[in-house]
Structure formats: C-alpha cells, structure tokens
Design a protein around this motif. Sequence first.
Motif, mmCIF file in Angstrom:
data_model
loop_
_atom_site.group_PDB
_atom_site.id
_atom_site.type_symbol
_atom_site.label_atom_id
_atom_site.label_comp_id
_atom_site.label_asym_id
_atom_site.label_seq_id
_atom_site.Cartn_x
_atom_site.Cartn_y
_atom_site.Cartn_z
ATOM 1 N N ALA A 175 -7.415 6.294 -2.458
ATOM 2 C CA ALA A 175 -7.781 5.400 -3.563
ATOM 3 C C ALA A 175 -6.910 4.149 -3.557
ATOM 4 N N PHE A 176 -5.614 4.351 -3.270
ATOM 5 C CA PHE A 176 -4.696 3.214 -3.216
ATOM 6 C C PHE A 176 -5.099 2.248 -2.118
ATOM 7 N N ASN A 177 -5.451 2.769 -0.944
ATOM 8 C CA ASN A 177 -5.849 1.910 0.175
ATOM 9 C C ASN A 177 -7.102 1.104 -0.154
ATOM 10 N N ASP A 178 -8.043 1.724 -0.891
ATOM 11 C CA ASP A 178 -9.260 1.013 -1.293
ATOM 12 C C ASP A 178 -8.928 -0.134 -2.248
ATOM 13 N N VAL A 179 -8.066 0.155 -3.218
ATOM 14 C CA VAL A 179 -7.679 -0.881 -4.186
ATOM 15 C C VAL A 179 -6.923 -2.002 -3.496
ATOM 16 N N ARG A 180 -6.014 -1.630 -2.609
ATOM 17 C CA ARG A 180 -5.237 -2.628 -1.871
ATOM 18 C C ARG A 180 -6.149 -3.540 -1.064
ATOM 19 N N SER A 181 -7.122 -2.940 -0.353
ATOM 20 C CA SER A 181 -8.047 -3.734 0.454
ATOM 21 C C SER A 181 -8.860 -4.690 -0.411
ATOM 22 N N SER A 182 -9.325 -4.174 -1.564
ATOM 23 C CA SER A 182 -10.104 -5.006 -2.480
ATOM 24 C C SER A 182 -9.300 -6.179 -3.002
ATOM 25 N N LYS A 183 -8.055 -5.914 -3.381
ATOM 26 C CA LYS A 183 -7.187 -6.981 -3.899
ATOM 27 C C LYS A 183 -6.852 -7.996 -2.820
ATOM 28 N N MET A 184 -6.613 -7.503 -1.603
ATOM 29 C CA MET A 184 -6.250 -8.400 -0.518
ATOM 30 C C MET A 184 -7.408 -9.325 -0.139
ATOM 31 N N GLU A 185 -8.650 -8.838 -0.306
ATOM 32 C CA GLU A 185 -9.813 -9.667 -0.010
ATOM 33 C C GLU A 185 -9.891 -10.870 -0.942
ATOM 34 N N LYS A 186 -9.350 -10.697 -2.160
ATOM 35 C CA LYS A 186 -9.362 -11.779 -3.140
ATOM 36 C C LYS A 186 -8.088 -12.625 -3.077
ATOM 37 N N ASP A 187 -7.211 -12.298 -2.130
ATOM 38 C CA ASP A 187 -5.946 -13.026 -1.994
ATOM 39 C C ASP A 187 -6.226 -14.453 -1.530
ATOM 40 N N SER A 188 -5.705 -15.414 -2.270
ATOM 41 C CA SER A 188 -5.939 -16.830 -1.948
ATOM 42 C C SER A 188 -4.848 -17.423 -1.063
ATOM 43 N N SER A 189 -3.959 -16.591 -0.514
ATOM 44 C CA SER A 189 -2.911 -17.083 0.376
ATOM 45 C C SER A 189 -3.545 -17.746 1.598
ATOM 46 N N PRO A 190 -2.864 -18.730 2.201
ATOM 47 C CA PRO A 190 -3.407 -19.356 3.406
ATOM 48 C C PRO A 190 -3.720 -18.348 4.507
ATOM 49 N N LEU A 191 -2.856 -17.333 4.655
ATOM 50 C CA LEU A 191 -3.095 -16.295 5.663
ATOM 51 C C LEU A 191 -2.701 -14.933 5.092
ATOM 52 N N PRO A 192 -3.621 -14.266 4.368
ATOM 53 C CA PRO A 192 -3.322 -12.941 3.812
ATOM 54 C C PRO A 192 -2.997 -11.929 4.902
ATOM 55 N N GLU A 193 -2.301 -10.858 4.533
ATOM 56 C CA GLU A 193 -1.868 -9.850 5.505
ATOM 57 C C GLU A 193 -3.008 -9.294 6.345
ATOM 58 N N ASP A 194 -4.148 -9.038 5.692
ATOM 59 C CA ASP A 194 -5.243 -8.399 6.422
ATOM 60 C C ASP A 194 -5.986 -9.362 7.354
ATOM 61 N N GLN A 195 -5.596 -10.655 7.342
ATOM 62 C CA GLN A 195 -6.247 -11.637 8.195
ATOM 63 C C GLN A 195 -5.375 -12.111 9.358
ATOM 64 N N VAL A 196 -4.112 -11.666 9.387
ATOM 65 C CA VAL A 196 -3.173 -12.146 10.409
ATOM 66 C C VAL A 196 -3.647 -11.787 11.809
ATOM 67 N N ALA A 197 -3.960 -10.501 12.030
ATOM 68 C CA ALA A 197 -4.390 -10.063 13.363
ATOM 69 C C ALA A 197 -5.678 -10.766 13.786
ATOM 70 N N LYS A 198 -6.608 -10.925 12.858
ATOM 71 C CA LYS A 198 -7.880 -11.590 13.168
ATOM 72 C C LYS A 198 -7.644 -13.047 13.568
ATOM 73 N N CYS A 199 -6.789 -13.741 12.821
ATOM 74 C CA CYS A 199 -6.537 -15.160 13.085
ATOM 75 C C CYS A 199 -5.919 -15.374 14.469
ATOM 76 N N PHE A 200 -4.855 -14.646 14.766
ATOM 77 C CA PHE A 200 -4.190 -14.845 16.056
ATOM 78 C C PHE A 200 -4.966 -14.183 17.195
ATOM 79 N N GLY A 201 -5.763 -13.165 16.861
ATOM 80 C CA GLY A 201 -6.660 -12.597 17.865
ATOM 81 C C GLY A 201 -7.729 -13.609 18.252
#
Length: 381
Positions: free
Chosen positions: A108-134
């Motif tokens: 449940a925590f992982n689901d909430v974390r993922s949902s919150k991170m998707e709404k993160d307005s940071s220039p490069l949120p944690e869940d997007q780092v690998a995708k960006c440099f990949g």
Amino acid sequence: MSVKTFKKGEVIYKDGDKITAVYLIQAGGANQCLIRGKKTIDLFQLGASHILGDQVILGQATHPTSAVATTETKVLEIPVEALKQQYEAAPQMLKVLIKSLADRLRLAFNDVRSSKMEKDSSPLPEDQVAKCFGTVFHTANHKGDRSTPGRVVVDWSLMKQYSQRVMGESPKRLEQAINILVKLKLALYEMGKSIDNPDGPEEIQKVHFLDLGLVESFFEFYQYYYFKGGRTDLLKVDDLCSQMLGGILKLAENQEVDRFGVTSVEFAKFVEYCKEEIGINLNNDHFARLEGKGVFMKRKNATGGVLLQFEVKEFRSVFQSWKMLKEIEKWNEKGFVDMDEKEEKPKKKASAGPSCPACSVELSAGAKFCHECGHKITMAA
C-alpha cells in the motif's frame, strides 16, 4: 525504552537514516513524507497509537520516508533489538500474521508513494531519473556518429526529436540532463549559428559524448536500486564516503592496473590522505561505511606494509554516479543546472569536541548514537 518529545516541525528521522529504534506515538502526530531539498512530498498523517519505523519487521535497514512532528509529539522510543526480541518470542501464528500485515502495508505504501511521485513537480523526480538518463544513452548510442575517436557525436536537433517522439522525454529536461554531463566533463557542446538565422546568437549544434559508458552505468545503477525494494539508501550521497572514494582514486592515478582491472594503493598513504585532506582518523568503521554504500576493497599483506586492492573502473563508475546524484539534487533545488557554479573544496571534519568514531561528525555531549550515521557511541569509562 525511553520517552521523547518533539516540537512541531521537528524531524524525528529522515529517509535513508539507519533504523535504530521504532517509535510509538503516545500523543500528537507525525507526517510521513519525502523531503527533497526545500520541498516536502506528504504521504501519510499518523496520530496517537501509530508506529513509526515498523518497516524493520520486514528486514529493512533504513527508513524509506522522513517523519516530521505535526504538533508537539510525545513518542515511546523502542530500540530495534528490544523489538526483535519480543517479535521472535511471539507465537508462530502471531508472527505470520504480523508479517502478512506488514507486507500488505508495504504494498500500500509503494502504491501511495508512486501516486505522489507522479504528481511531483520537481524538474527531475526520483522515478524519472533512470528514464531521463536512459533516454540520453539510448538516443546517443543509436543515433550517434562514432567516426571521431574517443567520442560519440549526435546532432542536437535529431537528439531532441528522437528523444521526444520515441522516448517521450521533454527537450527541456533532456537539455538540463546533458548540462550535468557537460558540467562533469563527460560531454561537451559544439556551438554554431543556426542555418535559419545566420545573424542570430550561437546555438547548440551537436553534443559530443566523451564517455557514454559512464552514462549507461549511471542509469543502470539508478534503476536497479530505485526499483529494488529497500535499497534506495544506496542512492543517497554520503559526503564523507564520496571524499574517501575520491581520495583513493586520486592515489591510484599513477598505479599499474593488472589484466583484471585491479590496482593497489598503500594503506598507510590512504590513512595519511584521510587525516590531512579530510580530517578523519581512518578506522574499520569508515571501511564498513563504504561497504554499506557498495564499495569494497581487499586488504593484502605485502612487503613494506598493507595494500588496498580494488577494481579501479568500478570505483570510478560509482564515484561518477555519486557526483551525478549530487548534481541532480542541486538541479531539483534550484530548478536548473547551474553551469557557472564554482566547485567548492569539501571542508574537513571538525576535530574539536566529541566526535563519532565512524564518520567524525561533531556530537553533543552524552550522545548514545551518531545523528549522522547512526553509529552506537561507546562512552569511555
């Protein structure tokens, strides 16, 4: 066990900190959140009778979130060892039930974390780092020109189009990511006048990647530990570890490398470097701290003293990854990559007053644990 009181806004622990105790909230409340520079991403609000740090039941060694008191909060601090003793002494059926509930809570925590991170307005949120440099790596690897020895050259317009259309990466984020590579001397820009505007200012025409392999190593390293449960602590930069790793690589610059890529550094020279340049008296706890970050060295007795042996290519890759993580952190704080920022020389650890034997950070009198690394402090008799 002991009772502690935290004032409103006071941090109980930070994500990535070692779990040394579990906290039972007796009065008040706490916000489980992710602290990213000056920004806080709220996850859960907890109140009286709720527990903080219960992830230790599943064998997690570090806190996956931060906890901040939302009002004056009183907690019962239960050392991890005391909790484990009670857990092991519980009936088998109760242990199975507790573990099952803890597993469900983790999902449940992982689901909430993922949902919150998707709404993160940071220039490069944690869940997007690998995708960006990949995206940077795969675009350059697929579309780059390798005719120039020692580099891969990509047309900037082509890189932006391919990254956006095939990988779904925004040109703005892509440029800032490459700015980090240029800042760290892993890439450089070829500037020139636009064909459509020959009288205008110079623009980026091509990108020269000087070590595409390190870009690949970084995004592979990041995606592996980010998406592997309980290991995100390896993505937190430890400044002292970074200084030590940088030091041993500096000492290894002129050393021979064998056919397996292994080189050696005199232990005595590393001890001297740490004392003179970092301000710490090197001991086994420092090596344990490096090993906790995935950096391992072999000690070998030799004529004239002890040698530290390690794979230099692996160490350089890890050190470069830490530098990139630091730049991403600053990017998220400022909103852009500061290309004109001057590199500051790391400050030596203060030696006056009581200090932690593991990380040398200054401690308050009577401290039982280091607030920086969680090391247990043994008081002199």
